[in-house]
Structures are given as structure tokens and as C-alpha cells.
Design a protein around this motif. Structure first.
Motif, PDB file in Angstrom:
ATOM      1  N   SER A 255       5.630   2.491  -3.056  1.00 44.23           N
ATOM      2  CA  SER A 255       4.837   2.463  -1.832  1.00 44.23           C
ATOM      3  C   SER A 255       3.806   1.349  -1.881  1.00 44.23           C
ATOM      4  O   SER A 255       3.358   0.941  -2.955  1.00 44.23           O
ATOM      5  N   ILE A 256       3.453   0.878  -0.693  1.00 45.08           N
ATOM      6  CA  ILE A 256       2.420  -0.149  -0.529  1.00 45.08           C
ATOM      7  C   ILE A 256       1.284   0.468   0.277  1.00 45.08           C
ATOM      8  O   ILE A 256       1.496   0.933   1.406  1.00 45.08           O
ATOM      9  N   ALA A 257       0.107   0.503  -0.314  1.00 45.42           N
ATOM     10  CA  ALA A 257      -1.072   1.033   0.343  1.00 45.42           C
ATOM     11  C   ALA A 257      -2.187  -0.014   0.224  1.00 45.42           C
ATOM     12  O   ALA A 257      -1.937  -1.150  -0.210  1.00 45.42           O
ATOM     13  N   VAL A 258      -3.390   0.365   0.624  1.00 43.28           N
ATOM     14  CA  VAL A 258      -4.538  -0.538   0.536  1.00 43.28           C
ATOM     15  C   VAL A 258      -5.655   0.180  -0.202  1.00 43.28           C
ATOM     16  O   VAL A 258      -5.975   1.332   0.102  1.00 43.28           O
ATOM     17  N   VAL A 259      -6.220  -0.516  -1.198  1.00 44.22           N
ATOM     18  CA  VAL A 259      -7.392  -0.010  -1.911  1.00 44.22           C
ATOM     19  C   VAL A 259      -8.439  -1.112  -1.919  1.00 44.22           C
ATOM     20  O   VAL A 259      -8.146  -2.241  -2.362  1.00 44.22           O
TER      21      VAL A 259
ATOM     22  N   PRO B 285      -3.872  -4.985  -1.472  1.00 48.09           N
ATOM     23  CA  PRO B 285      -2.663  -4.182  -1.629  1.00 48.09           C
ATOM     24  C   PRO B 285      -2.677  -3.365  -2.921  1.00 48.09           C
ATOM     25  O   PRO B 285      -3.062  -3.879  -3.978  1.00 48.09           O
ATOM     26  N   SER B 286      -2.255  -2.122  -2.806  1.00 48.91           N
ATOM     27  CA  SER B 286      -2.083  -1.238  -3.967  1.00 48.91           C
ATOM     28  C   SER B 286      -0.621  -0.833  -3.976  1.00 48.91           C
ATOM     29  O   SER B 286      -0.148  -0.150  -3.070  1.00 48.91           O
ATOM     30  N   ILE B 287       0.083  -1.268  -5.005  1.00 49.74           N
ATOM     31  CA  ILE B 287       1.534  -1.088  -5.044  1.00 49.74           C
ATOM     32  C   ILE B 287       1.908  -0.155  -6.190  1.00 49.74           C
ATOM     33  O   ILE B 287       1.524  -0.389  -7.339  1.00 49.74           O
TER      34      ILE B 287
ATOM     35  N   PHE C 161       2.906 -10.994  -0.872  1.00 49.69           N
ATOM     36  CA  PHE C 161       3.706 -10.733   0.328  1.00 49.69           C
ATOM     37  C   PHE C 161       2.965  -9.775   1.277  1.00 49.69           C
ATOM     38  O   PHE C 161       2.852 -10.032   2.487  1.00 49.69           O
ATOM     39  N   ALA C 162       2.451  -8.680   0.736  1.00 43.25           N
ATOM     40  CA  ALA C 162       1.759  -7.702   1.583  1.00 43.25           C
ATOM     41  C   ALA C 162       0.516  -8.322   2.226  1.00 43.25           C
ATOM     42  O   ALA C 162       0.248  -8.103   3.411  1.00 43.25           O
ATOM     43  N   THR C 163      -0.202  -9.106   1.468  1.00 42.78           N
ATOM     44  CA  THR C 163      -1.406  -9.747   2.013  1.00 42.78           C
ATOM     45  C   THR C 163      -1.033 -10.753   3.096  1.00 42.78           C
ATOM     46  O   THR C 163      -1.600 -10.744   4.192  1.00 42.78           O
TER      47      THR C 163
END
Lengths: 145, 145, 145
Positions: free
Chosen positions: B75-79, B83-85, B27-29
Motif C-alpha cells: 500500500s501507498i499512504a502518506v506520513v 509517501p509511506s510505502i 513515483f508517488a510524489t
């Protein structure tokens, strides 16, 4: 009950003795909310019955004493033109132990602080999922009667 | 999975058997979400492993039976561009007892109703905190590759 | 502490050793937040005392070891010109058991990821409810001094 609105967001204060489902359903009806999220809620519950879905039915647990309401989350949809509210809650008792589940019924103790977000131009549905035996949230149901 | 959007806000419905992390990451991507909050989530988990950080590693507990999902936040971040959840959850079992922790893995049972808010023009990071041995949320990381 | 804003919405990252109430109160003061909701929070608590309202006072439980913070919800109001923050939390310990309640005091461990929504043109109050012996949220108090 008090309610304040900012756009699609609402803060509610429920009062001692109010039925959780009846009060939220009246709010949804009065404000024409057809798609919403009960995002957060705290306070106390004077009485409540929590359920665990065992695959056939909700196995109930009735609280014997008032509990702190520490988490309340769910969704507001429409079934047959009326609000359909699905809530899960966590509550804690005198020893701070925590019990949780699907909220079958609940009555506010002292107060409830409940935060709701709505999706203004949408209607969520909750059609029966016959294979499971439960109604399930449908974010994009067809045209409603 | 269904998803509906209103500005920076999303309601998701995950379905029986879906992997929680894989589904949220997809979903985030797909929606190019680089900074988000998993604000609320309920439903059931068919399977899950919850962790407690003991200072060296996550001490795991694997659920033996399906549990009600009563709280889901994160939280949803980016690594490294993906996506880094980060998720914490509370769940309740047949006796309504509640166990909770850092979600190591989870599979939806029946459905999941998950509410997400995003910060549209931001990217959250999650760099390794070497002194702790864990990645930690960074709300204002430097320019990303 | 880091904070990022998008309109009325804030994401905060609290850091190891920060006092939860003092940090949120400083945030509310610095950002002139007079009406808000602590919608969601996860991370760890190094120390905390949780309370159960027994009708006369908060029966306290002090955590003996750091716990995962799995749910944090509450409200931000103003009392006597200063932030009044009401929080409930669920936390889990080494065996993943969950305890919960009214947060009497808490200190962040490692980090806290806290999401806050505000009502920009409002002031929430928290007047004493003499019949209960507790302050209770008032969404529409009269003019404030």
C-alpha cells in the motif's frame, strides 16, 4: 475456459488440462489485447516447470506432483505480432512447502481463476535485452509493424 | 523507469539497480499519489532484506544472491507529507525455494514489472499504533496538514 | 474494519483478531457483492490452516505461530444466496520460510490490507463439480434464485 469482461478488466476460468501459456495467448489474440497485466491467479497446476535465472539461463525445476497455485503474476505484451506472456508463480505441494519462479510451462489442474487488467489503447513490447540475454518489458515501444 | 497510466491504474517498469522504495516513493510524489495499492509485481531482486515481525521488531533476512521476485503487494499512504510505502514480497532462489516477508529494503535486478492502482480523491494515512509498535494503514484519516 | 470504495474497487483494512472468511463474507453481503476478486492482501495472520488438495480432501497444516501474510488471492461468488469465498495464501514464519495453500480458516493478526475488485452487474457461482468433489468457480451461471 470462461471469460467475463467489465471494461478493461477480465476474469478468466481455465479448466483441467489447459496449457497456461497457450490458453492465455489465445485469449489475448481473440480479444486483441496488446498490453495487459496478469494481476492474480489461483487454482491448481497439474504440471509445471519453474525457472531461476542464473545469469546465463533459466535453471528449471519440474514439479513431480500437482501443486496448489497460490500466486500468479505477469504481463502481456506483443512480439512479432503475437502475444508474449511473462509469468511468475508460487505453488505449494503436499507438505505445503512453497516453490516459485519464472513459469517455463504449466498445465492447469482442476481449474484456474485468473484476473487480468488491460491497457486498451496501448501496446507493450518485449524486445531482446542483448546485454542480459533476456527479453524485457517495454511499456512504450515505438510504432509496431 | 517507465510508467504508463490509464485513469487510476499504472504499470511501471523499474530497471536494474533501482532502489525499490526510493523509486516507488519518487513515483508517488511526482504523480501526487496519496492513496494506492501495489497490486502485483514480478522481476528480480538483486538484493533485499525481508523481515518477520516477532512482536518486538522485524527479524531480518538478507538475501545472499539475486532472487526471482514472484510476488509483491502493498500500500501507498502518506506520513508527514511524504509517501509511506508498505510492501510484502515472496522471492525464490537458485533451488526455487521461497522466502518471504515484509520488505525492509530491496534493489531491482534486471527489471521489475509493477502494477499499481490508486484511489484518486483519497489520502491513506499510516499512524503509529502505539500498542503494537508499528505504523498501521488508516484508510480514512482525518484532514492532513 | 475500514473499507473505502472507488467504483468497482475496494480497499479494506481488517483488524487484529478478525476472522478472515467471516469478515469478507459480511463485507460481500453488506455491499451486495455477487462477483468479485480478492486481488491482493498483506498483513499478518495470527492463526491459519492451509490446505493441499490431495485428490480426495484438503490435507491441512495449522500454523503454530503468527505468520506474515505475503500473498492473498481469490474469488467471491454466491452459493445458495450467501457469499462463497475461495482464497489461497502464502505466509512466512520466523525463519522467513514460506508455506502456502488453500485457506481453510484464518484470523488476522495486527492488520490485513486487502484489495478487492468487483464485477457490478454479475453473479459468479460455485457449483459442486461432482467428478472432482470440489465446488468450482462458474463465471456465468444461469439465473439465480
Amino acid at each position: 475456459m470462461q471469460r467475463v469482461r467489465d471494461g478493461a478488466r477480465w476474469m478468466l476460468r481455465l479448466d483441467e488440462g489447459q496449457d497456461l501459456f497457450a490458453t492465455l495467448a489465445a485469449f489475448a489474440t481473440e480479444e486483441s489485447i496488446r498490453a495487459g497485466v496478469v494481476v492474480s491467479g489461483i487454482g491448481m497446476l497439474r504440471r509445471a516447470t519453474l525457472g531461476y535465472w542464473n545469469g546465463r539461463e533459466y535453471s528449471p525445476m519440474e514439479l513431480k506432483v500437482p501443486h496448489e497455485l497460490v500466486a500468479l503474476h505477469g504481463s502481456i505484451a506483443v512480439v512479432d505480432g503475437a502475444p508474449s506472456i511473462h509469468l511468475h508463480a508460487s505453488v505449494s505441494g503436499p507438505e505445503h512447502q512453497t516453490v516459485s519462479g519464472h513459469v517455463m510451462q504449466a498445465t492447469i489442474g482442476i481449474l484456474g481463476e485468473i484476473y487480468v487488467e488491460t491497457f486498451p489503447n496501448r501496446t507493450f513490447g518485449r524486445p531482446m535485452n542483448e546485454s542480459v540475454g533476456l527479453r524485457g518489458l517495454d511499456l512504450e515501444p515505438g510504432p509496431q509493424p
